[in-house]
Design an enzyme around this catalytic site. Structure first.
Site, PDB file in Angstrom:
ATOM      1  N   PRO A 139       0.787  -1.227   0.000  1.00 23.96           N
ATOM      2  CA  PRO A 139       0.000   0.000   0.000  1.00 23.96           C
ATOM      3  C   PRO A 139       0.826   1.287   0.000  1.00 23.96           C
ATOM      4  CG  PRO A 139      -0.138  -1.124   2.124  1.00 23.96           C
ATOM      5  CD  PRO A 139       0.512  -2.073   1.160  1.00 23.96           C
ATOM      6  N   ASN A 140       0.329   2.235  -0.774  1.00 25.57           N
ATOM      7  CA  ASN A 140       0.871   3.597  -0.890  1.00 25.57           C
ATOM      8  C   ASN A 140       2.185   3.676  -1.672  1.00 25.57           C
ATOM      9  OD1 ASN A 140      -1.243   4.867   0.704  1.00 25.57           O
ATOM     10  ND2 ASN A 140      -0.347   3.777   2.429  1.00 25.57           N
ATOM     11  N   ARG A 156       4.892  10.897  -2.845  1.00 27.72           N
ATOM     12  CA  ARG A 156       4.621  10.750  -1.414  1.00 27.72           C
ATOM     13  C   ARG A 156       5.870  11.036  -0.568  1.00 27.72           C
ATOM     14  NH1 ARG A 156       4.702   4.675   1.138  1.00 27.72           N
ATOM     15  NH2 ARG A 156       3.913   5.268   3.175  1.00 27.72           N
ATOM     16  N   ALA A 165       2.953  -0.663   4.946  1.00 34.52           N
ATOM     17  CA  ALA A 165       2.428  -0.681   6.323  1.00 34.52           C
ATOM     18  C   ALA A 165       1.910  -2.055   6.742  1.00 34.52           C
ATOM     19  CB  ALA A 165       1.332   0.369   6.449  1.00 34.52           C
ATOM     20  N   ASP A 198       1.577 -15.450   7.000  1.00 34.22           N
ATOM     21  CA  ASP A 198       1.194 -16.846   6.789  1.00 34.22           C
ATOM     22  C   ASP A 198       1.295 -17.240   5.313  1.00 34.22           C
ATOM     23  OD1 ASP A 198       0.747 -17.154   9.477  1.00 34.22           O
ATOM     24  OD2 ASP A 198      -1.438 -17.210   9.351  1.00 34.22           O
ATOM     25  N   GLU A 233      12.496  -9.383   2.183  1.00 31.17           N
ATOM     26  CA  GLU A 233      11.756  -8.200   2.656  1.00 31.17           C
ATOM     27  C   GLU A 233      12.609  -6.960   2.407  1.00 31.17           C
ATOM     28  OE1 GLU A 233      10.877  -8.431   6.858  1.00 31.17           O
ATOM     29  OE2 GLU A 233      10.143  -6.356   6.934  1.00 31.17           O
ATOM     30  N   HIS A 290      12.655  -2.592   2.650  1.00 31.95           N
ATOM     31  CA  HIS A 290      12.068  -1.293   3.003  1.00 31.95           C
ATOM     32  C   HIS A 290      12.986  -0.194   2.497  1.00 31.95           C
ATOM     33  CE1 HIS A 290       8.967  -3.135   5.315  1.00 31.95           C
ATOM     34  NE2 HIS A 290       9.877  -3.913   5.873  1.00 31.95           N
ATOM     35  N   ARG A 293      12.655   5.242  12.640  1.00 32.50           N
ATOM     36  CA  ARG A 293      11.370   5.947  12.570  1.00 32.50           C
ATOM     37  C   ARG A 293      10.477   5.592  13.766  1.00 32.50           C
ATOM     38  NH1 ARG A 293       9.061   5.233   6.707  1.00 32.50           N
ATOM     39  NH2 ARG A 293       7.726   6.948   7.448  1.00 32.50           N
TER      40      ARG A 293
HETATM   41  C1  DQA Z   1       8.095   1.212   3.989  1.00 36.05           C
HETATM   42  C2  DQA Z   1       8.122   1.449   5.495  1.00 36.05           C
HETATM   43  C3  DQA Z   1       6.739   1.245   6.091  1.00 36.05           C
HETATM   44  O1  DQA Z   1       6.771   1.489   7.488  1.00 36.05           O
HETATM   45  C4  DQA Z   1       5.744   2.196   5.471  1.00 36.05           C
HETATM   46  O2  DQA Z   1       4.449   1.961   5.973  1.00 36.05           O
HETATM   47  C5  DQA Z   1       5.768   2.165   3.987  1.00 36.05           C
HETATM   48  C6  DQA Z   1       7.048   2.071   3.300  1.00 36.05           C
HETATM   49  C7  DQA Z   1       9.455   1.515   3.335  1.00 36.05           C
HETATM   50  O3  DQA Z   1       9.663   1.059   2.218  1.00 36.05           O
HETATM   51  O4  DQA Z   1      10.278   2.223   3.913  1.00 36.05           O
HETATM   52  O5  DQA Z   1       4.746   2.302   3.337  1.00 36.05           O
HETATM   53  O6  DQA Z   1       7.813  -0.153   3.753  1.00 36.05           O
END
Ligand code: DQA
Length: 139
Positions: A9-10, A17, A76, A86, A97, A99, A106
């Site tokens: 998301p986002n 953003r 998020a 799961d 994973e 980020h 943060r």
């Molecule tokens: C994120 C970190 C998450 O906490 C956040 O909600 C995101 C982006 C990152 O890529 O830094 O949407 O996954």
């Protein structure tokens, strides 16, 4: 080798953003150059983004028994989703994973990840370069 990048998301709003945290490049622009760069090494990169938890789970199920690697920035949902955790545990394909930001610098609610324990590795805080580091680790 087939590798899928999944953004949650986002992350469709990268480049728009919170630029001071996530930078000013759109993922589409970044992905286009990444795809071209790795095509010469016979690495087939694909990309999926969704703002919906169930759609991310469906995609993990769809590809997770066939392809060689999944790079997942669950956004998020990282900090909330037992269901995505799961799904990763249920499939065969290894998941890395990623980020973009250093979540540990943060808010405290970003410090816990439900998915880290079922991922092969974690890349945090290197900006968009983190996706390429994940590709290199699969290669
Ligand atoms: C994120 C970190 C998450 O906490 C956040 O909600 C995101 C982006 C990152 O890529 O830094 O949407 O996954």
């Amino acid at each position: 080798m087939n590798i899928l990048i999944i953004n949650g998301p986002n992350l469709n709003l990268l480049g728009v953003r919170e630029k001071s945290i996530y930078g000013d490049q759109s993922f589409e622009t970044f992905f286009k150059s990444l795809k071209e760069k790795y095509a010469v090494s016979s690495i087939e990169l694909s990309y999926f983004q969704s703002n919906h938890e169930g759609a991310i789970i469906d995609k993990l199920h769809e590809v997770g028994f066939d392809i060689e690697g999944i790079i997942l920035n669950a956004g998020a949902y990282t900090h909330t989703s037992v269901a995505i955790r799961d799904a990763i545990a249920a499939i065969n394909t290894p998941v890395i994973e990623v980020h973009i930001s250093n979540v540990h610098q943060r808010e405290t609610f970003r410090h816990h990840s439900y998915i880290s324990s079922v991922c092969q590795g974690i890349i945090v805080g290197f900006g968009l370069k983190g996706y390429e580091l994940a590709i290199k680790s699969f290669v």
